[in-house]
Design an enzyme around this catalytic site. Structure first.
Site, PDB file in Angstrom:
ATOM      1  N   ARG A  41       0.829  -1.227   0.000  1.00 61.08           N
ATOM      2  CA  ARG A  41       0.000   0.000   0.000  1.00 61.08           C
ATOM      3  C   ARG A  41       0.861   1.275   0.000  1.00 61.08           C
ATOM      4  O   ARG A  41       0.476   2.283   0.599  1.00 61.08           O
ATOM      5  CB  ARG A  41      -0.919   0.055   1.226  1.00 61.08           C
ATOM      6  CG  ARG A  41      -1.956  -1.013   1.288  1.00 61.08           C
ATOM      7  CD  ARG A  41      -2.955  -0.890   0.140  1.00 61.08           C
ATOM      8  NE  ARG A  41      -4.141  -1.701   0.387  1.00 61.08           N
ATOM      9  CZ  ARG A  41      -4.234  -2.997   0.143  1.00 61.08           C
ATOM     10  NH1 ARG A  41      -3.225  -3.649  -0.402  1.00 61.08           N
ATOM     11  NH2 ARG A  41      -5.354  -3.648   0.394  1.00 61.08           N
ATOM     12  N   SER A  80     -10.628  -0.609   3.423  1.00 65.27           N
ATOM     13  CA  SER A  80      -9.846  -0.864   4.638  1.00 65.27           C
ATOM     14  C   SER A  80      -9.364   0.472   5.173  1.00 65.27           C
ATOM     15  O   SER A  80      -8.687   1.214   4.463  1.00 65.27           O
ATOM     16  CB  SER A  80      -8.611  -1.702   4.315  1.00 65.27           C
ATOM     17  OG  SER A  80      -8.969  -2.961   3.847  1.00 65.27           O
ATOM     18  N   GLU A 139      -4.638   3.372   6.673  1.00 59.97           N
ATOM     19  CA  GLU A 139      -4.255   3.286   5.264  1.00 59.97           C
ATOM     20  C   GLU A 139      -4.784   4.520   4.545  1.00 59.97           C
ATOM     21  O   GLU A 139      -4.171   5.032   3.618  1.00 59.97           O
ATOM     22  CB  GLU A 139      -4.871   2.024   4.650  1.00 59.97           C
ATOM     23  CG  GLU A 139      -4.506   1.858   3.199  1.00 59.97           C
ATOM     24  CD  GLU A 139      -5.391   0.882   2.431  1.00 59.97           C
ATOM     25  OE1 GLU A 139      -6.081   0.050   3.036  1.00 59.97           O
ATOM     26  OE2 GLU A 139      -5.374   0.970   1.201  1.00 59.97           O
TER      27      GLU A 139
HETATM   28  N1  EPU Z   1     -10.894 -10.950  10.289  1.00 57.50           N
HETATM   29  C1  EPU Z   1     -11.594 -11.059  11.473  1.00 57.50           C
HETATM   30  N2  EPU Z   1     -12.534 -10.102  11.765  1.00 57.50           N
HETATM   31  C2  EPU Z   1     -12.819  -9.085  10.906  1.00 57.50           C
HETATM   32  C3  EPU Z   1     -12.104  -8.981   9.698  1.00 57.50           C
HETATM   33  C4  EPU Z   1     -11.145  -9.938   9.414  1.00 57.50           C
HETATM   34  O1  EPU Z   1     -11.375 -11.956  12.275  1.00 57.50           O
HETATM   35  O2  EPU Z   1     -13.677  -8.271  11.229  1.00 57.50           O
HETATM   36  C5  EPU Z   1      -9.900 -11.986   9.951  1.00 57.50           C
HETATM   37  C6  EPU Z   1     -10.468 -12.917   8.853  1.00 57.50           C
HETATM   38  O3  EPU Z   1     -11.142 -13.992   9.410  1.00 57.50           O
HETATM   39  C7  EPU Z   1      -9.236 -13.367   8.127  1.00 57.50           C
HETATM   40  C8  EPU Z   1      -8.272 -12.209   8.271  1.00 57.50           C
HETATM   41  O4  EPU Z   1      -8.789 -11.393   9.325  1.00 57.50           O
HETATM   42  O5  EPU Z   1      -8.654 -14.474   8.773  1.00 57.50           O
HETATM   43  C9  EPU Z   1      -8.085 -11.426   6.981  1.00 57.50           C
HETATM   44  O6  EPU Z   1      -9.318 -10.880   6.545  1.00 57.50           O
HETATM   45  P1  EPU Z   1      -9.603 -10.561   4.981  1.00 57.50           P
HETATM   46  O7  EPU Z   1      -9.245 -11.723   4.139  1.00 57.50           O
HETATM   47  O8  EPU Z   1     -10.967 -10.000   4.906  1.00 57.50           O
HETATM   48  O9  EPU Z   1      -8.534  -9.475   4.575  1.00 57.50           O
HETATM   49  P2  EPU Z   1      -7.927  -8.207   5.320  1.00 57.50           P
HETATM   50  O10 EPU Z   1      -6.513  -8.479   5.637  1.00 57.50           O
HETATM   51  O11 EPU Z   1      -8.794  -7.792   6.440  1.00 57.50           O
HETATM   52  C10 EPU Z   1      -6.990  -7.150   3.110  1.00 57.50           C
HETATM   53  C11 EPU Z   1      -6.981  -5.822   2.409  1.00 57.50           C
HETATM   54  C12 EPU Z   1      -8.294  -5.570   1.672  1.00 57.50           C
HETATM   55  C13 EPU Z   1      -8.473  -6.684   0.660  1.00 57.50           C
HETATM   56  C14 EPU Z   1      -8.485  -8.021   1.424  1.00 57.50           C
HETATM   57  C15 EPU Z   1      -8.551  -9.195   0.506  1.00 57.50           C
HETATM   58  C16 EPU Z   1      -5.502  -4.364   3.666  1.00 57.50           C
HETATM   59  C17 EPU Z   1      -5.392  -3.148   4.528  1.00 57.50           C
HETATM   60  N3  EPU Z   1      -6.720  -4.737   3.326  1.00 57.50           N
HETATM   61  O12 EPU Z   1      -7.985  -7.104   4.136  1.00 57.50           O
HETATM   62  O13 EPU Z   1      -8.161  -4.343   0.957  1.00 57.50           O
HETATM   63  O14 EPU Z   1      -9.667  -6.537  -0.073  1.00 57.50           O
HETATM   64  O15 EPU Z   1      -7.249  -8.166   2.183  1.00 57.50           O
HETATM   65  O16 EPU Z   1      -7.312  -9.355  -0.100  1.00 57.50           O
HETATM   66  O17 EPU Z   1      -4.477  -4.924   3.298  1.00 57.50           O
HETATM   67  C18 EPU Z   1      -8.608  -2.026   0.909  1.00 57.50           C
HETATM   68  O18 EPU Z   1      -7.390  -1.845   0.877  1.00 57.50           O
HETATM   69  O19 EPU Z   1      -9.416  -1.062   0.933  1.00 57.50           O
HETATM   70  C19 EPU Z   1      -9.127  -3.377   0.996  1.00 57.50           C
HETATM   71  C20 EPU Z   1     -10.418  -3.635   1.111  1.00 57.50           C
END
Ligand code: EPU
Length: 333
Positions: A157, A233, A328
């Site tokens: 990012r 995010s 972010e």
């Molecule tokens: N999780 C929770 N509770 C929550 C949210 C997530 O326990 O409320 C756990 C999930 O169970 C999972 C882990 O956290 O084990 C990761 O969650 P997720 O796959 O939804 O991805 P993220 O790391 O929360 C990142 C990006 C998103 C992108 C997704 C999918 C960042 C800051 N965010 O989110 O990007 O869509 O991965 O690749 O890296 C964005 O940048 O605006 C964005 C949406």
């Protein structure tokens, strides 16, 4: 004064002194002298911005559009895309024309210029893997400079445009190098799970299938900015060292974590969720009920409401886990 309400996906009703759009590099160069001595801010789709207060300056928005094939060999195609092209329209165009690589980045809000600043990423893919070069205008001199991928200093990012050169260049065109052969990136857990649940065979998957699936996953987890204001995010996922990981795993053996360059990534959404913030609110700012990484405008929130909530969430995460998380979204003050 001009309202920025429709230029930020958070739906914050901040004002700016002037709002200016341009549809060519020449027009941008012509207007640069009028910025001298004023504050200015280049925006894209406004999907990664938080207007904390009114902006006493000029807000610029690119209407440079177009997507031209500039080169092709047996494996790849090079597309030069205007900074003002809507990102997801570009992804849709690529999938339709058999130019592969960006499928996992479907439905990310924003525009092509911002994709090269923010190094947008999702489901195991980052824009920088496909960016060949970035054309940008030096605001102080009006001179065009071309950055190759390496000189953009891409990281999670992040890019040189967000840090060392912040506020110095305006991106006009981005050249993407895409593959003519579809070789999908299906490593991300949520994608593997979804393929399994749908009984889909990765070997017969098409780019359009993959794009549709990504769109459905995003729609089920992330708010539609048209219905509920957010910046996607709001926080970045922190990267910790092994010592910190071991300390956390002792108390939270089921904590999700992923090895990345330089350490171990912990999902900030999980940390926030564990603090009990999911679905909670402070004033008109809330933590989204389906994904704790996303802060939302519940209606009429000010930028300061979002900042207050962000500070409260960050403090609780620090108090509980001794980990600092950072936004972010770019704060405009
Ligand atoms: N999780 C929770 N509770 C929550 C949210 C997530 O326990 O409320 C756990 C999930 O169970 C999972 C882990 O956290 O084990 C990761 O969650 P997720 O796959 O939804 O991805 P993220 O790391 O929360 C990142 C990006 C998103 C992108 C997704 C999918 C960042 C800051 N965010 O989110 O990007 O869509 O991965 O690749 O890296 C964005 O940048 O605006 C964005 C949406």
């Amino acid at each position: 004064m001009y309202s920025l309400l429709h230029h930020n996906t958070f739906g914050i009703d901040a004002q700016c002194a002037e709002f200016v759009e341009y549809d060519s590099v020449e027009k941008l160069q012509t207007l640069l002298p009028s910025l001298q001595g004023k504050r200015w801010l280049q925006i894209g789709g406004g999907s990664n911005l938080l207007f904390v207060k009114d902006f006493d300056g000029v807000v610029l928005h690119s209407r440079i559009v177009g997507c031209d094939e500039v080169h092709r060999d047996t494996h790849n195609v090079w597309l030069r895309v205007g900074a003002g092209v809507v990102w997801d329209e570009f992804v849709a165009y690529c999938v339709e024309h058999g130019f592969y690589g960006l499928e996992n980045l479907s439905l990310i809000p924003g525009e092509v210029g911002a994709s090269a600043v923010q190094n947008i990423g999702a489901y195991g893919v980052e824009a920088c893997q496909y960016i060949e070069k970035v054309e940008a205008i030096d605001v102080a001199t009006g001179v065009l400079r071309t950055f190759d991928n390496q000189s953009c200093q891409y990281a999670y990012r992040s890019s040189i445009f967000k840090h060392a050169l912040r506020g110095q260049y305006i991106i006009t065109y981005v050249t993407y190098r895409l593959s003519l052969k579809f070789s999908p990136d299906l490593d991300y857990a949520a994608i593997r799970r979804e393929l399994e649940q749908r009984g889909m065979n990765p070997a017969t998957l098409t780019a359009q299938n993959l794009r549709n699936m990504i769109i459905q996953i995003r729609q089920s987890k992330l708010p539609d900015p048209k219905e509920l204001g957010s910046a996607g995010s709001f926080f970045m996922n922190p990267v910790v060292d092994n010592e910190c990981l071991q300390r956390l795993l002792k108390s939270y053996p089921n904590m999700p974590h992923y090895n990345v360059e330089g350490g171990v990534k912990i999902p900030a959404g999980w940390l926030i969720d564990q603090c009990g913030w999911k679905g909670q609110k402070m004033g008109q700012a809330g933590v989204y009920s389906k994904q704790a990484l996303v802060l939302v405008n519940l209606g009429g929130a000010t930028g300061q409401d979002i900042v207050n909530l962000s500070n409260a969430v960050r403090k609780d995460v620090y108090d509980k886990f001794a980990i600092r998380i950072y936004p972010e979204a770019n704060f405009i003050e």
